[in-house]
Design a protein around this motif. Structure first.
Motif, short mmCIF file in Angstrom:
data_model
loop_
_atom_site.label_atom_id
_atom_site.label_comp_id
_atom_site.label_asym_id
_atom_site.label_seq_id
_atom_site.Cartn_x
_atom_site.Cartn_y
_atom_site.Cartn_z
N GLU A 15 15.80 3.99 3.86
CA GLU A 15 14.84 3.54 4.87
C GLU A 15 13.64 4.46 4.93
O GLU A 15 12.48 4.00 5.03
CB GLU A 15 15.54 3.47 6.23
N ALA A 16 13.90 5.78 4.86
CA ALA A 16 12.79 6.74 4.91
C ALA A 16 11.88 6.58 3.69
O ALA A 16 10.63 6.62 3.81
CB ALA A 16 13.35 8.16 4.98
N LEU A 17 12.49 6.40 2.53
CA LEU A 17 11.69 6.21 1.32
C LEU A 17 10.84 4.93 1.41
O LEU A 17 9.68 4.90 0.98
CB LEU A 17 12.61 6.14 0.09
N ARG A 18 11.43 3.86 1.95
CA ARG A 18 10.68 2.61 2.09
C ARG A 18 9.43 2.83 2.95
O ARG A 18 8.32 2.36 2.59
CB ARG A 18 11.57 1.54 2.71
N VAL A 19 9.61 3.53 4.06
CA VAL A 19 8.47 3.76 4.97
C VAL A 19 7.37 4.52 4.25
O VAL A 19 6.18 4.16 4.33
CB VAL A 19 8.95 4.52 6.22
N VAL A 20 7.74 5.61 3.56
CA VAL A 20 6.73 6.44 2.88
C VAL A 20 6.05 5.66 1.77
O VAL A 20 4.81 5.69 1.62
CB VAL A 20 7.39 7.73 2.32
N LEU A 21 6.86 4.94 0.97
CA LEU A 21 6.28 4.21 -0.16
C LEU A 21 5.34 3.09 0.31
O LEU A 21 4.26 2.89 -0.27
CB LEU A 21 7.40 3.62 -1.02
N GLU A 22 5.75 2.38 1.34
CA GLU A 22 4.89 1.31 1.84
C GLU A 22 3.61 1.87 2.45
O GLU A 22 2.53 1.27 2.34
CB GLU A 22 5.65 0.46 2.86
N ARG A 23 3.74 3.03 3.08
CA ARG A 23 2.56 3.68 3.65
C ARG A 23 1.59 4.08 2.55
O ARG A 23 0.36 4.08 2.73
CB ARG A 23 2.99 4.90 4.46
N GLU A 24 2.12 4.41 1.38
CA GLU A 24 1.27 4.81 0.25
C GLU A 24 0.79 3.61 -0.57
O GLU A 24 0.15 3.77 -1.61
CB GLU A 24 2.04 5.77 -0.66
N GLY A 25 1.13 2.41 -0.12
CA GLY A 25 0.62 1.21 -0.75
C GLY A 25 1.51 0.60 -1.80
O GLY A 25 1.09 -0.28 -2.55
#
Length: 591
Positions: A15-25
């Motif tokens: 879940e944390a990785l998803r948030v960071v990756l989506e934030r980075e586009g």
């Protein structure tokens, strides 16, 4: 490059990785908690980037990288893992990963790694420790694990993390026979004899996270045998012992066995030994089925109660019996919880042969002693009969002549009576000492036995013209357990000895009883005066009399020892008293 697949075993981390990756586009095309699922997502979505951890089930991270690199050569892969040792990083790089970020860092480094990989660069830790530990290729090739293939390293890591063979096969999507082959190669290449050795090497090179290891140890590659992680420091010490020692889990499976066990069983039997429980292991050592079951029951009981235990066990090997002692003791972790049992066997054949020899020697000595006693009794009877006849003839002659006490015939009669009396006492003492092993205790009233012997002695020594004065004091002598026949012989000999040493006419016989704990009573029997007899009261002794008295005293001491007591002579300088000390079991009072 915007499509990404996440492969991570922890849901929170995904879940944390998803948030960071989506934030980075990035567009997260799919998430997987297992390696095989990650490979399926890669084939389905054909992403540009794979972000993965190394602790994946059903195909670990290294295997995913290796297979993904072969199937999708242009796929970029970024590893995010807490297993950040130099060897693991190097392994990821060799397998085809584009970068590695430690979970112990922060997300800023993770983002920088993403951007570097997107621009076609590689991102791996560049610190010098990595080169010192793993090294560079040349240094790594000279280390024990430098000879291992990437697939063998993966199997080693799984073993170190506690996976069973069937689980490793499932994780790597291979069959169990293949994993067993890799395990055998690891043992041979790393020159160790068990999975415990493999675990030690894996830990030394930090191929597995220490925090993630199972609290009770790791599992053997067979899938049945856990190996001990809490006590690796004692393995070298146990290997030096000259007898078999092993460490077991609470269900009886071996997790460590020292060199003695290895050499005793040999490679093939040792492999079987590691795969079975305690009962089957005992059977491998030649123990019969009932004994094996007793050993297993004792182990189960000891583990349940967290106590040590020991049992004698007889094994048969090559047609010869071997006597051993099987033992075990609990091992507790830092919290005081018993997690393992240490135990083993040591051979007592040498001591057993010595004991058998002692038993045989004792039996032969007892047999010889009984034969000597019978001979003494027979030969003594042969001498006593004519001696009694001679005494009777002299008595009749003396009576017919009405001779005075100073008449030669009367004197010869008296001296012959004394000689016969001494001979009988010596014969009885010698016979009793030859059969000192025959302890025949029964309950008796010590006062009555003593009175009876004193009265009989008084009558038998009438020619000595002495009188015994008995005195009984204390409590507890009314009912004791004693070999009364042996006591009577000893008392008669002591009374005779006192009578021939002192002609004052009165000899005290004092019995003192003292109660003590443990159901015992202390007896002190004192015969004779504490003072030395007056010069005129001492009887004349010939050299032969003195020798006979010494022999008599030695026999009396042995008789006292046979009664579990001791004999003391002389209460002071020149004193004539003898003291017999006994410690006897008390019985209920005799009605």
């Amino acid at each position: 490059m915007r499509r990404v697949v996440i492969a991570e075993d922890q849901a929170i981390a995904r879940e944390a990785l998803r948030v960071v990756l989506e934030r980075e586009g990035y567009d997260v095309a799919g998430e997987a908690a297992e390696g095989l699922e990650a490979m399926r997502l890669l084939r389905t979505h054909r992403p540009d980037l794979l972000v993965l951890g190394l602790r994946l089930r059903r195909l670990n991270g290294i295997e995913v990288i290796r297979r993904a690199h072969r199937a999708f050569p242009t796929l970029r892969m970024l590893v995010l893992s807490e297993i950040d040792n130099a060897m693991s990083i190097s392994e990821c790089e060799k397998a085809g990963a584009s970068g590695f970020v430690s979970k112990t860092g922060d997300f800023a480094e993770f983002v920088l790694a993403l951007k570097a990989i997107e621009r076609g660069r590689r991102w791996f830790p560049a610190d010098e420790t990595r080169h010192v530990e793993s090294g560079c290729a040349d240094a790594q090739d000279t280390s024990p694990i430098g000879v291992l293939s990437q697939r063998e390293l993966s199997v080693l890591r799984y073993l170190a993390e506690g996976f069973r063979i069937r689980d490793i096969a499932s994780e790597m999507a291979l069959n169990e026979r293949t994993i067993s082959t890799y395990k055998a190669r690891l043992l041979r290449k790393l020159n160790v004899h068990s999975v415990v050795g493999l675990v030690d090497i894996a830990r030394r090179f930090r191929l597995a996270s220490q925090a993630e290891l199972p609290p009770g140890g790791v599992s053997d590659a067979t899938g049945d045998i856990p190996a001990p992680s809490p006590y690796p420091e004692i393995h070298a010490l146990l290997d030096t012992l000259p007898f078999g020692v092993s460490v077991r889990t609470l269900d009886g499976h071996v997790v460590f066995a020292n060199r003695h066990v290895h050499s005793r069983l040999g490679p093939q039997r040792f492999e079987a030994f590691r795969r079975v429980g305690l009962r089957e292991q005992a059977l491998l050592f030649g123990v019969d089925e009932p004994t094996a079951r007793r050993l297993e029951a004792a182990f189960v009981d000891a583990t349940a109660r967290a106590v040590a235990y020991r049992l004698d066990a007889v094994a048969e090997s090559g047609g010869e019996l071997s006597i051993g002692v099987h033992w075990g003791a609990p091992l507790a972790d830092a919290n005081g919880t018993v997690t393992l049992m240490i135990g083993g066997n040591f051979n007592v054949n040498g001591a057993e042969r010595l004991m058998i020899g002692l038993h045989e020697a004792m039996a032969e000595a007892l047999s010889a002693s009984e034969a000597r006693a019978a001979l003494l009794d027979t030969r003594g009877g042969d001498v006593s009969a004519p001696l009694d006849e001679a005494i009777a003839l002299l008595g009749e002659a003396s009576a017919r002549r009405g001779a005075a006490t100073n008449d030669p015939i009367a004197q010869a009669h008296a001296r012959l009576q004394l000689a016969a009396l001494r001979f009988d006492h010596l014969r009885l003492l010698a016979t009793a000492n030859e059969t000192a092993h025959a302890w025949e205790a029964h309950r008796c009233d010590l006062r009555q036995v003593t009175r009876h012997v004193v009265r009989r002695s008084q009558e038998g020594m009438a020619m000595l013209n002495v009188r015994f004065l008995t005195n009984f004091s204390g409590r507890g002598s009314g009912a004791v357990w004693l070999d009364s026949a042996r006591y009577a012989r000893l008392l008669a000999a002591l009374l005779y000895r006192a009578a021939v040493k002192d002609s004052t006419g009165e000899i005290p016989v004092a019995l003192q009883a003292t109660l003590r704990g443990g159901g015992l009573v202390d007896i002190e029997l004192r015969i004779g005066p504490d003072r030395a007899p007056r010069k005129e009261a001492r009887r004349r002794q010939t050299e032969g009399d003195a020798r006979a008295e010494q022999i008599e005293l030695v026999l009396c001491r042995k008789m006292a020892q046979a009664l579990r007591g001791e004999l003391e002579t002389g209460g002071g300088r020149g004193a004539a008293a003898v003291v017999l000390k006994l410690s006897l079991p008390r019985g209920s009072e005799i009605a």
